[in-house]
Scaffold this active site. Structure first.
Site, short mmCIF file in Angstrom:
data_model
loop_
_atom_site.label_atom_id
_atom_site.label_comp_id
_atom_site.label_asym_id
_atom_site.label_seq_id
_atom_site.Cartn_x
_atom_site.Cartn_y
_atom_site.Cartn_z
N CYS A 3 0.85 -1.19 0.00
CA CYS A 3 0.00 0.00 0.00
C CYS A 3 0.88 1.24 0.00
O CYS A 3 1.63 1.48 0.96
CB CYS A 3 -0.92 0.00 1.21
SG CYS A 3 -1.90 1.52 1.36
N CYS A 14 -4.67 0.25 8.49
CA CYS A 14 -4.32 -1.17 8.46
C CYS A 14 -3.03 -1.38 9.26
O CYS A 14 -1.94 -1.44 8.71
CB CYS A 14 -4.14 -1.65 7.02
SG CYS A 14 -5.66 -1.59 6.05
N CYS A 87 -6.83 3.46 -2.11
CA CYS A 87 -6.74 2.45 -1.05
C CYS A 87 -6.92 1.05 -1.65
O CYS A 87 -7.92 0.79 -2.33
CB CYS A 87 -7.82 2.71 0.00
SG CYS A 87 -7.99 1.37 1.21
N GLN A 212 -22.61 -6.52 5.97
CA GLN A 212 -21.19 -6.83 6.14
C GLN A 212 -20.36 -6.25 4.99
O GLN A 212 -20.79 -6.28 3.83
CB GLN A 212 -20.98 -8.35 6.20
CG GLN A 212 -21.59 -9.01 7.42
CD GLN A 212 -20.79 -8.78 8.70
OE1 GLN A 212 -19.85 -8.00 8.73
NE2 GLN A 212 -21.20 -9.43 9.77
N PHE A 241 -31.11 -9.52 16.63
CA PHE A 241 -30.18 -8.56 16.00
C PHE A 241 -29.93 -9.02 14.55
O PHE A 241 -28.80 -9.12 14.09
CB PHE A 241 -28.84 -8.48 16.75
CG PHE A 241 -28.97 -8.30 18.24
CD1 PHE A 241 -29.09 -7.03 18.80
CD2 PHE A 241 -28.96 -9.40 19.10
CE1 PHE A 241 -29.19 -6.87 20.18
CE2 PHE A 241 -29.07 -9.26 20.47
CZ PHE A 241 -29.18 -7.99 21.02
N GLU A 262 -34.95 -7.10 14.63
CA GLU A 262 -33.92 -6.08 14.37
C GLU A 262 -34.56 -4.72 14.58
O GLU A 262 -35.68 -4.48 14.16
CB GLU A 262 -33.41 -6.23 12.92
CG GLU A 262 -32.62 -5.07 12.38
CD GLU A 262 -31.33 -4.81 13.14
OE1 GLU A 262 -31.08 -3.64 13.47
OE2 GLU A 262 -30.58 -5.78 13.40
N CYS A 334 -18.68 -9.62 16.57
CA CYS A 334 -17.60 -8.84 15.97
C CYS A 334 -16.68 -8.29 17.07
O CYS A 334 -15.78 -7.51 16.79
CB CYS A 334 -18.16 -7.70 15.11
SG CYS A 334 -19.18 -6.54 16.03
#
Length: 375
Positions: A3, A14, A87, A212, A241, A262, A334
Site C-alpha cells: 500500500c 491497516c 486504497c 457486512q 439482531f 432487528e 464482531c
C-alpha cells in the site's frame, strides 16, 4: 499487501499490514483462545479468511478540499485531509466512480464541509457495491437540503457516466459531529434497494441497513451457520439482531418456524423482501428491540441465534437466556471480548464449537462464531 499510502506514512488504518495473513490469523486465534481460556471448548474449527485486498464492498469517504478540487478519504486527527481513492482495500470497480465523482461535485457546486469553520454542505460519500451484479448504491451525505436542487439538476450526467449506479440518495446530517448519517433519506432514483446474493440466497441492501463489508468472508460465515443449524434437531428459532436477515434466511427451511428481530426498520424491509422471494411463509421479521422482544416472551425457542453490535447482548438478555435455557445458542460476534463476557453470564451452557472469520484483514479485529449447548 502493498500500500503506497501506508508506505508514505499517510494512512495507518491497516495496522497489521506488514504481517503476512497466516501471521495475522495466528495472532487473532491466540487472542480468541486467550479470551476463552476459562471455558472448555470442545472443537476449534480452522479459521476462515478471504482475499487480502480489493475485498471491501463499501467505501465511506469524508469529503474535504475545495469544490473545484475535492478530496475523498479521511481527516487526520489534526484535521489534515487525506485522499484515499487509491486504497487497495477497495475493488478496481470503485476507481472510475471516484474519478467521475470529483468533477461531478464541482459541477453540482457541492461545497465540501469544513469541520473547523463549520461551513459547507457535502460531508460524506458512501458507496456500496453488489457482488451479484456489480450494481452500486451511492449516498451523498449533506448538511442540509440547500444544494439538493443543484444536485438533482446535475445528476443525469453522473448517471450517464456511471450506469452501474442503481440506487442514489441524499442523506441529511445537520449535526456538527462525526456522525456518518442523519435520519432523513431522500431517494433520487426509482430503485430503493440494492440486490445482493450470497450462496443462492437473495439479500437486499438499503441505505440505512447494516450489511457486512467483506462479502467473500460474510458469505462463508452465513453458509457455516446454515451448516451448523442443519445439524441440530430444531424446527423453531429466533434470529436476534438479525439485520437484513442473512443468518435466518440461510437457516430457514419450508418447515422451520423462524422469528427475526432487528431494531432498524430499513433492515427488516430488506429481510421481508428476501423471505417473500424465497417463498418462505413461516419466517416472521419484526422491527423491534431484540432484548425487549425476547425478555417479554413467556417461552423461548429451541435455538436462539444472536448477532449483536460490538457491545454484546448484555446482562438482561443473558439473564433471560439463562433462565429460559434454550437447547442451543449460536453467538456471532464482531467483538470477542464482549462475547466472552456474555458467555460468563450463561453458566448453564457449554461451548461446543468455535470458529474465527477474518472479516477485517490487516487489523486486530475479527468475527467469531460460537455454538453454545445447554448443559
Amino acid at each position: 499487501m502493498q500500500c503506497a499510502l501506508y508506505d508514505a506514512g499517510r494512512c495507518r488504518s491497516c495496522q497489521w499490514i506488514t504481517q503476512l495473513i497466516p501471521e495475522q490469523l495466528s495472532a487473532k486465534t491466540a487472542d480468541l483462545k486467550n479470551l476463552l481460556a476459562d471455558f472448555p471448548v470442545e472443537e476449534w474449527c480452522a479459521p476462515v479468511s478471504g482475499p487480502e485486498q480489493g475485498f471491501r464492498n463499501k467505501a465511506k469517504m469524508v469529503v474535504s478540499g475545495s469544490v473545484e478540487k475535492p478530496l475523498l478519504g479521511m481527516l487526520h486527527r489534526d484535521g489534515t485531509p487525506e485522499d484515499l481513492c487509491d486504497c487497495p482495500l477497495y475493488p478496481a470497480s470503485f476507481a472510475p466512480v471516484f474519478a467521475a465523482l470529483k468533477p461531478f461535485i464541482a459541477c453540482a457546486g457541492l461545497t465540501p464541509y469544513n469541520v473547523a469553520r463549520k461551513r459547507g454542505e457535502l460531508k460524506y460519500i458512501l458507496l456500496t457495491e453488489s457482488q451479484s451484479d456489480g450494481g452500486m448504491m451511492l449516498r451523498f451525505v449533506l448538511r442540509s437540503e440547500t444544494k439538493l436542487a443543484q444536485l438533482r439538476k446535475a445528476l443525469p450526467w453522473l448517471q450517464e457516466q456511471l450506469p452501474q449506479l442503481k440506487v442514489i440518495t441524499v442523506n441529511i446530517q445537520p449535526v456538527h459531529m462525526a456522525i456518518m448519517e442523519g435520519e432523513t433519506e431522500i431517494y433520487l432514483t426509482e430503485q430503493q434497494a440494492l440486490a445482493e446474493r450470497f450462496n443462492d440466497v437473495p439479500l437486499w441492501i438499503r441505505p440505512q441497513s447494516f450489511f457486512q463489508t467483506n462479502p467473500a468472508v460474510a458469505s462463508q460465515l452465513y453458509a457455516t451457520v446454515r451448516d451448523w443449524v442443519r445439524q441440530l434437531p430444531v424446527k423453531h428459532m429466533w434470529d436476534l439482531f438479525c439485520g437484513v436477515g442473512g443468518f435466518g434466511l440461510h437457516c430457514a427451511t419450508p418447515d422451520m418456524q423462524l422469528t427475526g428481530i432487528e431494531i432498524a426498520p430499513e433492515a427488516i424491509a430488506c429481510a421481508k423482501q428476501s423471505a417473500a422471494e424465497l417463498g418462505l411463509t413461516r419466517l416472521q421479521f419484526q422491527a423491534l428491540d431484540s432484548t425487549q422482544f425476547a425478555t417479554a416472551q413467556g417461552e423461548v425457542q429451541e435455538l436462539v441465534l444472536v448477532n449483536p453490535p460490538r457491545r454484546g447482548i448484555g446482562k438482561p438478555l443473558c439473564d433471560y437466556l439463562s433462565t429460559m435455557a434454550p437447547r442451543f445458542i449460536i453467538y456471532s460476534s464482531c467483538n470477542a471480548q464482549t462475547m466472552a463476557k456474555d458467555i460468563r453470564e450463561l453458566p448453564g451452557f457449554r461451548i461446543e464449537r468455535v470458529q474465527l472469520f477474518d472479516m477485517f484483514p490487516h487489523t486486530a479485529h475479527y468475527e467469531v462464531l460460537t455454538l453454545l449447548v445447554k448443559q
